[in-house]
Scaffold this motif. Sequence first.
Motif, PDB file in Angstrom:
ATOM      1  N   ARG A 321      -7.765 -18.949  13.377  1.00 37.41           N
ATOM      2  CA  ARG A 321      -6.512 -18.500  13.990  1.00 37.41           C
ATOM      3  C   ARG A 321      -6.706 -18.468  15.498  1.00 37.41           C
ATOM      4  O   ARG A 321      -7.709 -17.960  15.995  1.00 37.41           O
ATOM      5  N   GLU A 322      -5.745 -19.013  16.250  1.00 36.30           N
ATOM      6  CA  GLU A 322      -5.854 -19.074  17.706  1.00 36.30           C
ATOM      7  C   GLU A 322      -4.625 -18.460  18.350  1.00 36.30           C
ATOM      8  O   GLU A 322      -3.559 -18.339  17.721  1.00 36.30           O
ATOM      9  N   VAL A 323      -4.768 -18.085  19.621  1.00 35.51           N
ATOM     10  CA  VAL A 323      -3.665 -17.514  20.365  1.00 35.51           C
ATOM     11  C   VAL A 323      -3.736 -18.021  21.800  1.00 35.51           C
ATOM     12  O   VAL A 323      -4.828 -18.209  22.357  1.00 35.51           O
ATOM     13  N   ASP A 324      -2.571 -18.282  22.416  1.00 34.19           N
ATOM     14  CA  ASP A 324      -2.506 -18.704  23.815  1.00 34.19           C
ATOM     15  C   ASP A 324      -2.399 -17.470  24.697  1.00 34.19           C
ATOM     16  O   ASP A 324      -1.594 -16.558  24.422  1.00 34.19           O
ATOM     17  N   ARG A 388      -6.525 -20.988  25.424  1.00 32.88           N
ATOM     18  CA  ARG A 388      -6.422 -20.841  23.972  1.00 32.88           C
ATOM     19  C   ARG A 388      -7.722 -20.227  23.443  1.00 32.88           C
ATOM     20  O   ARG A 388      -8.797 -20.813  23.563  1.00 32.88           O
ATOM     21  N   VAL A 391      -9.004 -15.941  17.430  1.00 28.76           N
ATOM     22  CA  VAL A 391      -8.809 -14.555  16.995  1.00 28.76           C
ATOM     23  C   VAL A 391      -9.871 -14.223  15.948  1.00 28.76           C
ATOM     24  O   VAL A 391      -9.968 -14.897  14.919  1.00 28.76           O
ATOM     25  N   LEU A 419      -0.492 -12.250  25.486  1.00 30.67           N
ATOM     26  CA  LEU A 419      -0.726 -13.122  24.343  1.00 30.67           C
ATOM     27  C   LEU A 419       0.615 -13.661  23.857  1.00 30.67           C
ATOM     28  O   LEU A 419       1.558 -12.883  23.669  1.00 30.67           O
ATOM     29  N   GLN A 420       0.697 -14.963  23.701  1.00 32.47           N
ATOM     30  CA  GLN A 420       1.974 -15.569  23.325  1.00 32.47           C
ATOM     31  C   GLN A 420       2.251 -15.361  21.836  1.00 32.47           C
ATOM     32  O   GLN A 420       1.411 -15.654  20.979  1.00 32.47           O
ATOM     33  N   ASN A 421       3.421 -14.820  21.570  1.00 30.73           N
ATOM     34  CA  ASN A 421       3.878 -14.621  20.201  1.00 30.73           C
ATOM     35  C   ASN A 421       4.688 -15.854  19.803  1.00 30.73           C
ATOM     36  O   ASN A 421       5.837 -16.022  20.210  1.00 30.73           O
ATOM     37  N   HIS A 422       4.079 -16.735  19.039  1.00 30.12           N
ATOM     38  CA  HIS A 422       4.729 -18.003  18.708  1.00 30.12           C
ATOM     39  C   HIS A 422       5.896 -17.831  17.742  1.00 30.12           C
ATOM     40  O   HIS A 422       6.705 -18.739  17.575  1.00 30.12           O
TER      41      HIS A 422
END
Length: 533
Positions: A321-324, A388, A391, A419-422
């Motif tokens: 799992r990744e987050v920008d 990027r 998590v 943190l970007q919430n896609h």
Amino acid sequence: MSTGYPLDVDRVLQQKTVRDAPSRALFLAAMREFGKEGGDFTLERLRQFMQVEEHFQALLNYDQLEFLHQSPESAEGDRDFALNVQRICLESANGLQRYLRTRSQWADSKEALEVMFRVTSLALHAIHSYVKWGYFLAEPGRSTPWRQLHALYSLAESDGFSQVPVVLHPSQPAFRPSAQALYLRTLLLDALNSGNLSKVQIEIADGWFSSWCSDYALESEYSSRKHLFYVDLASDSGLHIMRRDSHGESMRYVRADGLRAQIEEVQAGLRQGKLYAGYGAGAVFPVEEHVALLAMIEKLYHSILAGSENRVEERTHFEDREVDVAIGVELVMRKSRELNVADGPESGAVTPAPASASDTIELSAEGLSLVPNAPAPEAPADDPELSRWRVLDLSSNGFGLLVDRATSDNVLLNGLLALQNHETGGWILGHVVRKLPNRVRGEMLLGVEVLAYKSMPVELQEADGTGSVEAIYLPGLDQNGKQDSMIIRTQDFSADKTFTLYTAGGMFRLKLNHIVRKGADWIKIRFEIVSRA
């Protein structure tokens, strides 16, 4: 009464009020005389000291009602009164502690030992009164004497009388708290009051906790099912949320199983038109103050409940799992503005756009509130300015993120992140609270504590027209907006300046006068609404 000291005790005990400056001067002189360093610490002298202290507190119980009902026009006189009360309470606490330090000189009988129990409780109560009147003043920079409080409770615990109830003051024979209950009362009132309570609400809460805290406990063995808050007896601070490293001989864990039933008791009384006072004067104040305070205490209870559940479940682990991430206050501010322009009105419009397309902003006399409005946008495309990160795990309060060492070196401890919430296209604001090596993966683990799951940019115009300040508005979890806050750059903070904020609901003049948290280059503040138009 003959004391053998250059002090007319009879005259002090004949005072009928502490609203008059000469009366307060008499009490202050008496406290200083009886508790002075190098004095004659005898049981007889201590009893006279206790008489003076008890008379002062009895008068204060009545005179503070006039203080709490005063109009704003009498603010300066009330400030002098409150400062004098604080000074007398601190002198009383210091003097009583000197008797405790010299107890080997006078506590040589069973009767004297019982007096020692009361003296410990009176000292705890005097410090509590000092702290409460500091809340009434609402002036930043006044520190709580935590080390004195911790030392008094530690004495009671080590000598085995921390849970022994005593009649604190003869004027209130039904009020029989233990040293532990008095200590918890100060801890919990401090945890509840983060600058958001009115003077009246502080007084009501004090009466409630005076009654409730006898049902709570401080425990030395930690249980994830029972405890969320802890206090470190060796520290210079109050209650803290539990952390993984919150363990040690000086740690005590708060257990408040009865809080739910106590809240329900107050709710039941309100439905029947009865105001619960506990051991205080809360019943003389408007019902609206009780309702607002109860909502805040319910929020505290739900945080305890949620926190306990989180400790049982621990953290949710993720793989692949990744987050920008936007790193640093400048990029976070800019990305927040860009999202605002994309989702809202054209740049330069005076009405702030939503935090995400699903929220709009309203401003009440208490604070700001986000209100659901429209469907969420589609996930944005990749942005080369974002980093990027992987998590590792998450909880309701934050994220564990994995980065390489080079990236970690460029991230400030206590630095601001977004943190970007896609799912919504919005931003989750947080800050880095720890940086630890992850030996398994050879990377760095960054612990990120969430500041807000929803936010929006606003522009604050200086009232004198000389400039403006960028801010990010963070909605609070309460319904009345009193927990709303903003994030600004460190260099933009000024407690004295007045700012103008234009919203769809009108123009508001604000003061950014209460610092909640300081980061590496940002400050989280609460604000006071001075006027609206």
